[in-house]
Design an enzyme around this catalytic site. Structure first.
Site, short mmCIF file in Angstrom:
data_model
loop_
_atom_site.label_atom_id
_atom_site.label_comp_id
_atom_site.label_asym_id
_atom_site.label_seq_id
_atom_site.Cartn_x
_atom_site.Cartn_y
_atom_site.Cartn_z
N TYR A 1 -2.00 0.19 10.81
CA TYR A 1 -1.97 -0.25 9.41
C TYR A 1 -0.64 0.12 8.74
CZ TYR A 1 -3.53 -0.79 4.55
OH TYR A 1 -3.64 -1.16 3.22
N SER B 1 0.88 -1.18 0.00
CA SER B 1 0.00 0.00 0.00
C SER B 1 0.91 1.22 0.00
CB SER B 1 -0.83 0.00 1.29
OG SER B 1 -1.46 1.26 1.48
#
Ligand code: 8X3
Length: 240
Positions: free
Chosen positions: A140, A127
């Site tokens: 995250y 990501s």
């Protein structure tokens, strides 16, 4: 043969479709066996149950997969959007278990089959959170950074072996990513993508299919893919 984890929806499902269209025999893994079986049937692939957080499940999943050309580490996700001061330890554990240890478990288990194929490729979906930090996102972003480092380390460790490694680092992709992050709060999830034009899962799968169809000596190391409307994890056309 290509193996895709988290193949029941989103980027994983779109990637399974794209690789099948590119001529690969695809093995689709996910916890939701009904969904992977339905998709497997549609694309002429093979569905198998897989929980990347469970050692026994990973072992059963890889049994009999002796020659694997492509592994797409896609299973993962986010839970919560909390400042460090009020971090939920269970959310953090889930994110580290799925994104980091899940990628480690499956990659370790399939490494011999990837090498034995004579032309292996490991694609890991990280990501832009593997590259940037953002407020309220540390659970995250830290997991994605760790997953990225695990993947990039393998690029060094496998030098000289017939395995390529590609990290795909997407920004905003409209899937059920935000729905999972916000525990099923559809309104909150929809709000993330309202007012801008996000990527679709197919946009990302298209790039993965391109990566997987390059000749064996070409290694695309890292690809960052964002919508035009997003400049960074913290800046998009809505935030200015
Ligand atoms: C998620 C990236 O930009 O939606 O992996 O936070 S973003």
């Amino acid at each position: 043969m290509a193996v895709v984890t988290g193949a029941s929806s989103g980027i994983g499902a779109a990637t399974a479709r794209a690789l099948a269209a590119a001529g690969y025999q695809v093995v689709l893994g996910a916890r939701r066996i009904d969904r992977v079986n339905a998709l497997a049937e549609e694309i002429g692939g093979l569905g198998r149950q897989l929980d990347v957080t469970d050692e026994a499940s990973v072992e059963a999943f890889v049994a009999g997969l002796d020659r694997v050309h492509v592994l797409v580490n896609n299973a993962g996700g986010a839970k919560g959007l909390d400042p460090v001061a009020t971090a939920d330890l269970d959310d953090w554990r889930w994110m580290w278990e799925t994104n980091v240890l899940g990628t480690l478990r499956v990659t370790k288990a399939l490494l011999p089959a990837l090498v034995d194929s004579g032309d292996g490729l490991i694609v890991t979906i990280t990501s832009i959170a593997a590259i940037e930090a953002y407020d309220n996102g540390a659970g995250y972003t830290s997991a994605k950074h760790a997953q990225g480092v695990l993947h990039r380390t393998l690029r060094y460790e496998l030098l000289g072996k017939p395995v390529r490694l590609t990290e795909i680092a997407p920004g905003m992709v409209e899937t059920d990513f935000s729905l999972v992050r916000f525990e099923g709060d559809q309104e909150r999830a929809d709000a993330v993508y309202q007012g801008l034009d996000p990527l679709s899962a197919d946009d990302v799968a298209d790039v993965i299919s391109f990566v997987a169809t390059r000749p064996p000596h070409v290694n695309l190391d890292q690809i960052v893919i964002k919508p035009r409307d997003q400049a960074s994890a913290r800046r998009n056309v809505k935030t200015g």
